[in-house]
Each structure stands twice: as C-alpha cells, then as structure tokens.
Design a protein around this motif. Sequence first.
Motif: not given
Length: 415
Positions: A68-73
């Motif tokens: 999810l963190c990479f998706y937001l990035a």
Amino acid sequence: MNPYNGLLAMKFTLTIPSVQLPRAPSITLFSHSPSVTLFSHSPKMRVPFLSMLLQPRPLKKWTLIWALCFYLAFCMGCFFEFEQPRLDKETYIRFGADSPTYWEAVNYRSEHAENESLISFTGNLLGPVMIGKVLRTGLAVAFFNIFLFFLAVEIACTIPGMDRYLLVFLLVICSETAPALVTLNKEILVLLSTIIFVKYIYSEKRSLLLLGVVLVVSLFARWEQIGVILLFLFLRRKGSFFRRHPKAAIVSVIAFLTVAYTLIARLPGSGIGAFTQYTKGAHTIVKLNAIQANFGFPLVLAPKVIMDLMGELLRPWTFLAEFGYLGWGDIHSMIIIPLFSIALIILLVIAYRKGKLNPQRPLALLMIIYMVMTAVTPFVQPRYNYFVYVLLCLELARKDGPEEDALTSSATAMA
C-alpha cells in the motif's frame, strides 16, 4: 558443669525485616487493568492508525501494508508526472476523468464570482468545485483525497466482519482509485458516501444523523445517488411488501422508469436532449435510446447494462483507432476505463459465484437498483459504476452473519 556450655549451646535467631527494591514504573497509554500505571488516571487517548504501525502481525499483512505504501508513492508519482504539469499548463495529459473541467469551473468562479447553480439536471459540480476553491492547489487536493480514503477505510472497519486488508486490496487494484486519490474528482466522494451508507445499513441502531451525513456527501458527489439511496430505503423499509419480495421491487423499478422516461422524453424542453452531447458519433446507443423513448426500456435494459459494465471492451477496433489518434494524451479513456471494466467484471463474477448477488441481500439489491437506474441514462458511462465496485469490495471483504450465510448457501445451490 560449666554454665557457659549451656549458654553456648543455645541458638539465637535474629529476624531481619525484608527489604523490597523499588520497581521501575510501567508506562502505557491505554490501561485496561486495575494495576496502577503512570497514566492510569489520565484520559484515554487513541492515536489514529497507531495500531496499524505497532501491533504485531503476520508477514503477509506486513507485505500488504508495504505494498500500500508503494501504491501511494505510485499515485503521487502519477500526480507529479501528469496532473501537476497539466495544472501548470505545461502538458494536456488527462489522468483524472473530469478533473480539467472541475478546475476550469473553480478558476472561472474565482475570477468572475458567478452565482450560477452548481447542481443541474445535466450535471453536478458542487463537491469538486467547493473542494477546489477551499484547497486551491492540486497537491492539497491530493493529500485531502488520501485522507478521505483512509477515513473511509476506518469507517468500513467498524462494520462487523470486515477484513481491512482484503478491502484495501480490492479497492487499490481498481484503476479508478488511483486518479481518485490524486485529482479533483467525484469518485473519492462516491467512495466515502458509499461506505458510510453501508455502515448505516448494517448498524443495529440506525442513526438519522449518519443518514444525513450520507445524503450530504452524496449531494457533493452526484445528486442521482441520493435518489438511489432514498428509493432503496423505501423498498427496504420495515413491513414493506418489497422487502419480502425483492424481485418484485426490481420489476417495479423497471416499470416505473419505463413509463417515466418515455413521458419525460416527449415533453418539450425536458432536458433529456442535453445528454445527446455524450452520444455524438455513436450508433448502437442512439438506436437503443430511440427504443427506450417508446416504452422499450425493458427491451434495452440488458444491452445497456452490459455496455455500462464493459465500456471500451465492446469496441476494441474503434478503441485502438482512437488510441492511435489520441496516443497517451488521454490516459483515463485509453487505459484507466478499460482496466476498471476488467476489474469490475471480475468482481461481479466472483460475487455471483459466492452467491452474493442474491437480491435478498441488501447490498445486492442496492447494486441491482443502481445499475438499472444508471442504464436508463441515454449515454454510456462505465465509471459511474464505481459505486457498484465499492459495494462489491465491501461484500467480498465482509464475513457474513448466520442469516446471510443461509442466503448465500441457498443462492449458491440454485446457481
């Protein structure tokens, strides 16, 4: 006998008082036991999302959190690559669906102070324009949208049986969610209002205040959504015939729309003609609308629902020709909408196989009514079904109760 021998043979016992070393005080923010702690008498505080960061969890869940963190990035990267240059008038790449239109309306009202209505029969600019005027910059809008996303997820997790990780996973694999997070749009408001309404549906004690919040947020998104919600509540009210016979409710809605659309279409200046701008260059939809305008809505319902679900996937050759002409200038139409249709169809198939499209289930009935009312519009707009997609995510991520388990089992057996 020496008297000192007896004296020496006596045992003396000296009692030494026990000494306990002081223990270091324990520190906790949340005290649920009667033990005395440093903050036991202070008010309880809950730091938002703190449990997500500190509680132990399996590797699988940590993997999903980092994903999810990479998706937001990735979403923020799309913002700086596509949306911000367009706002700076350096490029004209369309990443968000109607984001350019909303920003033009924001700038026009800021410059001319017009008092024209933001809500009309053919459109609703209220929510996006108000957000744009308050926040002013695209970056502020992006952060606000991400906040609304996490707020919606937190509200959804208060629904009994909801799986947080599965819900977030299903939401982010939808291509429409990425532009919803970082552009000025209605989809983020649709997401929030849908989740709050489902929270209201599954609440043991339904709150009129919560329903009011649902209607207000829906008004900021699409006024048609308010009509769907009120119609659903009318059909599902306690003691209603339609609550006991949901299939009869669906037939009644179709019959009403058949008559109402035909009568409105024949009225001069009805406003339906304004929608024809969306059907320029089209062939099939024009013929279907002509049949629909003569009490033929039941005949065209199925093909129009399929067109709304599949969108560009139904015309691959025309789509490829448009892609050769437009190139990467319209990312939303060329990439995001087709991928959204694929994700929506996959979730519909899974929900059907699991028996979760049985109209006896409240969310299934809500989805069916929404798709029927969307099909009555004289144009094809697949992204309007983002409302249905969010409902599917909630249904698939929620563990059923005993009554719903029985409905699911019977529906699966019939299928």
